[in-house]
Design an enzyme around this catalytic site. Structure first.
Site, mmCIF file in Angstrom:
data_model
loop_
_atom_site.group_PDB
_atom_site.id
_atom_site.type_symbol
_atom_site.label_atom_id
_atom_site.label_comp_id
_atom_site.label_asym_id
_atom_site.label_seq_id
_atom_site.Cartn_x
_atom_site.Cartn_y
_atom_site.Cartn_z
ATOM 1 N N ILE A 475 0.834 -1.213 0.000
ATOM 2 C CA ILE A 475 0.000 0.000 0.000
ATOM 3 C C ILE A 475 0.866 1.259 0.000
ATOM 4 O O ILE A 475 0.426 2.334 0.393
ATOM 5 C CB ILE A 475 -0.995 0.009 1.181
ATOM 6 C CG1 ILE A 475 -0.264 -0.125 2.526
ATOM 7 C CG2 ILE A 475 -1.982 -1.126 1.039
ATOM 8 C CD1 ILE A 475 -1.190 0.079 3.723
ATOM 9 N N ALA A 519 4.165 -7.145 6.933
ATOM 10 C CA ALA A 519 5.547 -7.504 6.632
ATOM 11 C C ALA A 519 5.940 -8.808 7.317
ATOM 12 O O ALA A 519 6.510 -9.711 6.697
ATOM 13 C CB ALA A 519 6.481 -6.378 7.071
ATOM 14 N N LEU A 615 13.564 -4.632 8.731
ATOM 15 C CA LEU A 615 13.762 -5.397 7.491
ATOM 16 C C LEU A 615 14.406 -4.551 6.396
ATOM 17 O O LEU A 615 15.134 -5.069 5.559
ATOM 18 C CB LEU A 615 12.419 -5.957 7.008
ATOM 19 C CG LEU A 615 11.722 -6.908 7.999
ATOM 20 C CD1 LEU A 615 10.344 -7.303 7.481
ATOM 21 C CD2 LEU A 615 12.570 -8.142 8.244
ATOM 22 N N THR A 619 12.966 2.012 3.954
ATOM 23 C CA THR A 619 11.498 2.055 3.885
ATOM 24 C C THR A 619 10.897 2.115 5.290
ATOM 25 O O THR A 619 9.858 2.733 5.501
ATOM 26 C CB THR A 619 10.939 0.851 3.116
ATOM 27 O OG1 THR A 619 11.386 -0.354 3.734
ATOM 28 C CG2 THR A 619 11.386 0.871 1.667
ATOM 29 N N GLY A 687 5.948 -5.799 13.681
ATOM 30 C CA GLY A 687 5.229 -4.876 12.811
ATOM 31 C C GLY A 687 5.531 -3.441 13.220
ATOM 32 O O GLY A 687 5.592 -3.122 14.402
ATOM 33 N N GLU A 690 2.207 1.041 12.106
ATOM 34 C CA GLU A 690 1.443 2.063 12.814
ATOM 35 C C GLU A 690 2.159 2.630 14.033
ATOM 36 O O GLU A 690 1.671 3.563 14.664
ATOM 37 C CB GLU A 690 0.077 1.488 13.221
ATOM 38 C CG GLU A 690 -0.796 1.214 12.022
ATOM 39 C CD GLU A 690 -1.861 0.172 12.292
ATOM 40 O OE1 GLU A 690 -3.039 0.494 12.190
ATOM 41 O OE2 GLU A 690 -1.499 -0.983 12.608
#
Lengths: 731, 327
Positions: A475, A519, A615, A619, A687, A690
């Protein structure tokens, strides 16, 4: 850094986005740009002009005669669809997959709810004809009043994702009453809207009884199921394609009217139909975060140790479909205190359903908790960081299980050092540079780490080309890139030999993008697929009795000239019962407030995060900064204003619904601490999607307080709320 | 958007004649406002006359030392013009405070003056609005009116004019040069271009049907320091809550000449002769600036959500004037 890099230790490197060149050259195809299945017709949705009531007359004859019009759909001629059902689904997953019929009857449940749909040879012709549909309504009262709502609120059966609505540990009331230092603070947060750059859009193409949807979605399986259930056809007859997505922020997890209308009209007309929501329509029809009131009570000893914590929320919810954002759930894991309660309450209003917006729960909830901690620190004459350190728990304070990793204190300390926290004005409203009042603020960040069942398929051909397929979506966050890294490292091949194919429901099912779990869930499944492929290759080598060659390509060419493929899956294990898993962080903000006008401008901001192994350093950093920018918006400007007379969002465009623009976010930086969470997954990653927004807004709000000495409890903090208390400074 | 016919004007006179001939015709140039309004069917012209290629895109010196700005000069070009930056920095500042880079590249001088209000209710056809549908009522008066006027409004309408450029031009005593369908040219003082709503908020300017703005004449700049101060909710791409255009000559500590105009507070760019009167000839002190600010907002009327603008305008005026007086 490009993809021509070594094959080991690829994970973590700051690799450029592999899809970047496609995007910046306009070759990444988005939903509304597809031209599959022949010449498409264009749909336009007409929304209700009232908030609540009935359609008593509808005249579409003029619209039908309008040039280029192919179809006018109203509730009188809409194809049969499954019923919508009750406001609360029996099971949690059905929230995402339930039927969402359009034009299901003469009832209007919220302002701008679709009441007619026009298809024409062009978008302009469809829109012009929609303006000719004459509708007479019988209005009903649709009161909207936050205070009255709070008084009449109810306790829902569950919060989002099945999270319990209430918890209680110890004896809060007596402990709070006995605490030497008390804080009791309430605040309100407004309606907020997702506002992704790309609107909700779908091209529907039927081939026989097979439907293909080119759409903008975060989670393909939900769209597939939602459309299939609405149309009452088996899900395997619906293919969903969503290869590039211009943002979602939680508003593209379920099927929206664009997908349903396009599907119905394409079938009726036997021709492809494309439909996009307009920017204005997105405000009413594509989710929002509901307005809410929160109350935080903190009872502490004079040493700053918390004896009692209560965090309660009263949130608006759609009358037709309940959504209980888990606003206070994170409080159960954040600070130590022996006596505690958390409660979620709802009051129904007449809007479209709320959706999962940018860290549902933590984003609004931490505004309350972290501003309260700031206030308590001042009462105690303690540094806000020190107060938090004194209340650092040694295990999850409600679940009583260990944290998988928890480096909140390290984040705060590292952030303080990098930011120059020691230069924070010790007293509020004590520093002025020219006409600008300067303030520093900080807040903690916490966000749960989740895993969703996922699968992946990976294949290798005789030339050594690796192709991986998942129905995962990117996204805009970098999923293509990190999966490329994971496959390359797992198989020991250069990234340039790896091709990741996403966004097609024909590929193995993943948990999709949402809840910050994309991810790790899809990455773990892909890694398992790669391991399975390596095993297959090893087995084939052993069976051939020839030993392996120097490189993978030569080996595969010899043992399997037609290539090999393997699948991998991942499901949630017992780690989630045994450990409390969260990402943590600390935000630091410096703001300037104009002493004449009260204008608040961010000067700089830093986030320090500990969220397992990262990771892709590039990004990941971008994603954190994106979250922090949303936090600036939540603190200072984002507000969907509802006019209670009409029930509509008054400022429903991007000129008047303010999100932060570049000039609002100078000098924002994010850094990660080294961390490896071996309880989370084989990568040691968590994660992060957010985490960046969690706590970002209160850091800014606390900086505003530090600059001005004015505590605004009605968000967003706009200059009109400061002005009455802002002293006049001589010129 | 309703279907419309399109015509590219070949010369100025023909453009004026074309629009005058049809009550449903409109000029279009940058289209940064009109196209939005057409998409929402707030405006429904049947015929568009494109004047963007007319030879009105020059900035010329006038014999008296001012500038004549062609109506088709883009906002971006006007903002960076060397003469404008050195002689009318106020105007350059105002232009750069408006909209976004992309919009300024399209928007023209004439179009900027004639842009319509950003009142939320004007943009939503489901809502009563006297400006859009005379007699239907004003939704903003009892509704959400945070952006609305505190000066010059009426019971029929409290919408504000959104331009920054026009506020600067108002302080500069600009004149708006037009060509009427009868072939006559006139120069309208900018203060007389926009009308207050009264009972006819749908009538926004003193232009007659078909009359086209051809240029804006800037008289030689007055003495003194020029400042445009725009107060807004975010740092860029937001309309003014309040803006102040101030030109103060206070050499020697006494105000010799002063110009004061405000944006974001009224249905038109708001010149304040009251503030100018209080200041002229007086000592350039905080007390004087404060008194001027009070005078400028005399009679201001706040509504449920915009009463803060009165205090905000006073505070902004006071500081901007003091700043300008520093020379």
């Amino acid at each position: 850094m490009t993809t021509d890099t070594p094959t080991t230790n690829v994970i973590g490197r700051p690799i450029d986005r592999v899809d970047g060149p496609l995007k910046v050259t306009g070759r990444a195809t988005y939903a509304y740009e597809y031209a599959e299945g022949g010449k498409a017709a264009y749909g336009y949705i007409l929304g209700a002009a009232i908030t609540k009531g009935r359609i008593v007359a509808i005249d579409s004859s003029e619209a039908e005669r309008s040039p280029g019009v192919l179809l006018v759909m109203t509730h009188r001629n809409a194809p049969p669809q499954a019923d919508f059902g009750p406001p609360v689904t029996p099971a949690v997953p059905e929230v995402f997959t339930r039927a969402r019929p359009v034009l299901a009857g003469d009832r209007v449940r919220y302002y701008d709810e679709p009441v007619a749909f026009v298809v024409a040879e062009s978008f302009e012709a469809a829109r012009a004809a929609a303006g000719l549909v004459r509708i007479r309504y019988k209005r009903e009262d649709a009161p909207f009043d936050l205070r009255a709502g709070v008084e009449n609120a109810y306790r829902p059966a569950r919060a989002n994702a099945g999270i319990p609505t209430d918890t209680a540990v110890g004896e809060f009331e007596s402990a709070f009453a006995a605490a030497p230092v008390k804080l009791d603070a309430s605040l309100t947060t407004p309606f907020e809207h997702h506002t992704p750059m790309e609107p909700h859009a779908t091209l529907a193409v039927w081939s026989g009884d097979q439907l293909t949807l080119y759409t903008s979605a975060q989670t393909l399986a939900n769209i597939q199921a939602g459309v299939a259930n609405t149309l009452r056809i088996p899900p395997d007859r619906v293919r969903v394609v969503s290869r590039f997505i211009g943002g979602g922020f939680g508003s593209k997890l379920i099927a929206h009217p664009d997908a349903i209308f396009a599907s119905l009209a394409a079938r009726a007309l036997n021709r492809p139909v494309k439909v996009a929501l307009t920017r204005q329509q997105m405000f009413a029809n594509a989710g929002h975060r509901a307005t809410m009131l929160q109350r935080v009570r903190l009872g502490a000893g004079s040493d700053g140790r918390l004896a009692a914590i209560a965090h309660e929320v009263w949130s608006a919810t759609a009358r037709s479909e309940e959504f209980a954002e888990q606003t206070v759930a994170f409080t159960r894991s954040l600070y130590a205190a022996p006596n505690r309660i958390t409660r979620h309450r709802l009051f129904p209003i007449d809007t479209h359903r709320g959706e999962w917006m940018r860290a549902p729960g933590e984003a609004p909830g931490m505004l309350a908790s972290e501003c309260a901690m700031d206030e308590l620190a001042e009462k105690l004459d303690l540094d806000p960081i020190e107060l938090r350190i004194r209340n650092e728990p040694d295990q999850d304070p409600e679940r009583k299980v260990p944290f998988s990793t928890r480096n909140l204190v390290a984040c705060m300390q590292e952030g303080a050092k990098r930011f120059g926290w020691e230069h924070r004005p010790a007293k509020p409203a004590s520093r002025r540079e020219g006409r600008t009042l300067i303030g520093y603020g900080m807040a903690a960040a916490i966000r749960g780490n989740y895993l969703g069942p996922s699968a992946a398929r990976v294949s290798i051909d005789a030339k050594g080309q690796v192709t991986a397929q998942l129905d995962m979506t990117d996204i805009g966050t970098g999923t293509y890139t990190i999966l490329t890294q994971i496959a390359a490292e797992s198989l020991g091949v250069p990234m340039s030999r790896v091709r990741i194919e996403l966004g097609d429901s024909r590929f193995p099912r993943t948990a999709g993008s949402g809840g910050s779990w994309g991810a790790t869930s899809s990455g773990w499944a892909l890694r398992n697929a790669c391991d399975a492929l390596k095993q297959k290759i090893a087995d084939a080598v052993r069976a051939s009795g020839t030993g392996s060659a120097d490189d993978l390509a030569s080996t595969v060419a010899r043992i399997a000239p037609n290539g090999l493929s393997a699948e991998g899956t991942v499901t949630r294990g017992s780690e989630y019962q045994d450990y409390s898993q969260h990402g943590f962080g600390a935000h630091f903000a410096e703001v300037g407030v104009d002493c004449d006008t009260g204008e608040i401008r961010l000067r700089r901001m830093l986030g320090v995060f500990a969220a397992g192994r990262i990771l892709n350093a590039k990004t990941a950093r971008s994603q954190m900064i994106g979250g922090m920018v949303w936090g600036v918006g939540a603190a200072l400007m984002e507000e969907g204003v509802m006019d209670p007379r009409f029930g509509h969002f008054v400022n429903h465009d991007l000129a008047e619904y303010h999100v932060a623009v570049n000039r609002d976010v100078p000098n924002v930086d994010a850094v990660f601490l080294d961390e490896h969470d071996d309880k989370a997954n084989p990568f040691g990653a968590k994660g992060i999607g957010e985490l960046g927004i969690c706590g970002a807004a209160p850091a800014v709000a606390n900086a505003v307080y530090n600059a001005t000495g004015i505590r605004v409890r009605q968000f967003p903090i706009t200059l009109d709320k400061l002005l009455p208390d802002l002293p006049v400074v001589s010129v | 958007m309703k279907s419309f016919t399109y015509e590219r004007a070949q010369d100025i006179r023909q453009a004026v004649t074309s629009v005058a001939a049809r009550p449903d015709a409109r000029f279009i140039s940058g289209g940064t406002n009109l196209l939005d309004l057409m998409k929402l069917e707030i405006e429904q012209p049947k015929h568009l006359v494109d004047i963007s290629r007319l030879p009105l895109d020059q900035i010329d010196e006038t014999p008296d030392g001012g500038l004549r700005v062609g109506a088709q000069v883009r906002n971006s070009d006007l903002a960076v013009d060397r003469r404008v930056r050195s002689r009318y920095p106020l105007l350059s500042q105002a232009l750069l405070a408006g909209a976004s880079g992309q919009l300024r590249n399209k928007a023209t001088t004439g179009g900027n003056l004639l842009q319509r209000t950003r009142c939320y209710y004007f943009y939503d056809r489901n809502m009563p609005c006297n400006k859009r549908e005379p007699g239907s009522g004003c939704s903003a008066l009892q509704g959400f009116n945070r952006m609305h006027a505190v000066l010059g409004g009426s019971e029929a309408c409290i919408a504000v004019h959104p331009s920054d450029m026009a506020v600067a031009m108002t302080a500069l005593d600009a004149r708006v040069e037009t060509l009427a369908p009868d072939g006559r040219s006139r120069a309208i003082p900018i203060g007389e271009l926009h009308r207050l709503p009264g009972t006819t908020p749908q009538v926004e300017t003193s232009l007659q049907r078909g009359e086209m703005i051809t240029a804006v004449i800037l008289p030689p700049p007055p003495s003194g320091r020029q400042i445009y101060r725009k107060v807004r909710d975010r740092a860029s791409y937001a309309f003014a809550l309040v803006s102040v255009a101030g030109i103060v000559d206070a050499a020697g500590g006494r105000v010799r000449s002063v110009r004061v105009a405000m944006g974001g507070v009224a249905p038109k760019p708001w010149r304040s002769p009251e503030a100018e009167g209080v200041l002229t000839g007086e000592a350039a002190t905080d007390r004087t600036f404060t008194a001027a600010a009070e005078a400028a907002l005399q009679g201001a009327l706040g509504h449920d959500h915009n009463a803060f603008k009165i205090a905000l305008a006073k505070r902004t005026l006071r500081h901007t004037l003091a700043d300008a007086a520093q020379g």
